[in-house]
Design a protein around this motif. Structure first.
Motif, PDB file in Angstrom:
ATOM      1  N   UNK A 148       1.094  -1.601  -0.060  1.00 54.45           N
ATOM      2  CA  UNK A 148      -0.088  -0.171  -0.019  1.00 54.45           C
ATOM      3  C   UNK A 148       0.930   1.498   0.210  1.00 54.45           C
ATOM      4  N   UNK A 149       2.216   0.708   0.500  1.00 48.94           N
ATOM      5  CA  UNK A 149       2.470   2.055   0.345  1.00 48.94           C
ATOM      6  C   UNK A 149       3.882   3.131  -0.793  1.00 48.94           C
ATOM      7  N   UNK A 150       3.119   2.152  -1.694  1.00 49.65           N
ATOM      8  CA  UNK A 150       3.146   2.561  -3.582  1.00 49.65           C
ATOM      9  C   UNK A 150       2.103   3.416  -4.131  1.00 49.65           C
ATOM     10  N   UNK A 151       0.996   3.836  -3.203  1.00 42.19           N
ATOM     11  CA  UNK A 151       0.012   3.952  -4.240  1.00 42.19           C
ATOM     12  C   UNK A 151      -0.666   6.194  -3.047  1.00 42.19           C
ATOM     13  N   UNK A 152      -1.205   6.481  -4.080  1.00 42.85           N
ATOM     14  CA  UNK A 152      -1.528   7.685  -3.456  1.00 42.85           C
ATOM     15  C   UNK A 152      -2.139   7.257  -2.448  1.00 42.85           C
ATOM     16  N   UNK A 153      -3.682   6.950  -2.417  1.00 40.51           N
ATOM     17  CA  UNK A 153      -4.353   6.562  -1.270  1.00 40.51           C
ATOM     18  C   UNK A 153      -4.508   4.946  -0.757  1.00 40.51           C
ATOM     19  N   UNK A 154      -3.599   4.870  -0.168  1.00 41.50           N
ATOM     20  CA  UNK A 154      -3.149   3.737   0.440  1.00 41.50           C
ATOM     21  C   UNK A 154      -5.232   3.240   1.422  1.00 41.50           C
ATOM     22  N   UNK A 170      -0.587   2.824   8.154  1.00 44.29           N
ATOM     23  CA  UNK A 170      -1.992   3.139   6.404  1.00 44.29           C
ATOM     24  C   UNK A 170      -1.771   4.944   7.097  1.00 44.29           C
ATOM     25  N   UNK A 171      -2.313   5.572   8.446  1.00 47.64           N
ATOM     26  CA  UNK A 171      -2.603   6.620   8.629  1.00 47.64           C
ATOM     27  C   UNK A 171      -1.123   7.664   8.429  1.00 47.64           C
ATOM     28  N   UNK A 172      -0.401   7.172   8.362  1.00 47.12           N
ATOM     29  CA  UNK A 172       1.216   7.945   8.603  1.00 47.12           C
ATOM     30  C   UNK A 172       1.375   7.872   7.265  1.00 47.12           C
ATOM     31  N   UNK A 227      -0.730   9.868   4.790  1.00 55.07           N
ATOM     32  CA  UNK A 227      -0.383  11.496   4.967  1.00 55.07           C
ATOM     33  C   UNK A 227      -1.637  12.475   5.047  1.00 55.07           C
ATOM     34  N   UNK A 228      -1.529  13.991   5.780  1.00 53.28           N
ATOM     35  CA  UNK A 228      -2.415  14.794   6.307  1.00 53.28           C
ATOM     36  C   UNK A 228      -3.871  14.466   5.543  1.00 53.28           C
ATOM     37  N   UNK A 229      -3.713  14.377   3.390  1.00 58.35           N
ATOM     38  CA  UNK A 229      -5.176  14.429   3.131  1.00 58.35           C
ATOM     39  C   UNK A 229      -5.478  13.668   3.484  1.00 58.35           C
ATOM     40  N   UNK A 230      -5.398  12.573   3.797  1.00 58.49           N
ATOM     41  CA  UNK A 230      -5.789  11.116   3.780  1.00 58.49           C
ATOM     42  C   UNK A 230      -6.500  11.045   5.643  1.00 58.49           C
ATOM     43  N   UNK A 231      -6.115  12.034   6.772  1.00 51.66           N
ATOM     44  CA  UNK A 231      -6.595  11.230   7.413  1.00 51.66           C
ATOM     45  C   UNK A 231      -8.361  10.727   7.796  1.00 51.66           C
TER      46      UNK A 231
END
Length: 90
Positions: free
Chosen positions: A36-42, A69-71, A74-78
């Protein structure tokens, strides 16, 4: 690095997510997190439909996965919207 925009991954939890099974489940779950780390919105869905027993250590693994996963998101997906289901969205 070329990142895909979205990944929906389903991780099946064991019948008993307890002290005896948590390490193996955690190992497999961390592999899913790495993918999941390799996609923009895991996003990983944990399928609990066959799980009959969860103790504190099993819950700890689920909380750890959510934090990781939240880390990575990033902030846009909190904020992850609540959607009732037989799966847990992390």
């Amino acid at each position: 690095m070329n990142m895909a925009t979205e990944l929906t991954d389903i991780l099946a939890a064991p019948e008993r997510l307890v002290t005896d099974t948590r390490l193996e489940f955690r190992r497999v779950a961390l592999e899913h997190v790495e993918r999941a780390a390799h996609v923009a919105t895991p996003r990983i869905f944990v399928d609990l439909s066959a799980t009959r027993d969860i103790d504190a250590s099993g819950l700890g693994v689920l909380v750890l996965l959510q934090k990781l996963l939240r880390r990575k998101a990033g902030p846009q997906q909190k904020k992850i919207p609540w959607q009732p289901s037989r799966h847990v969205s992390l």
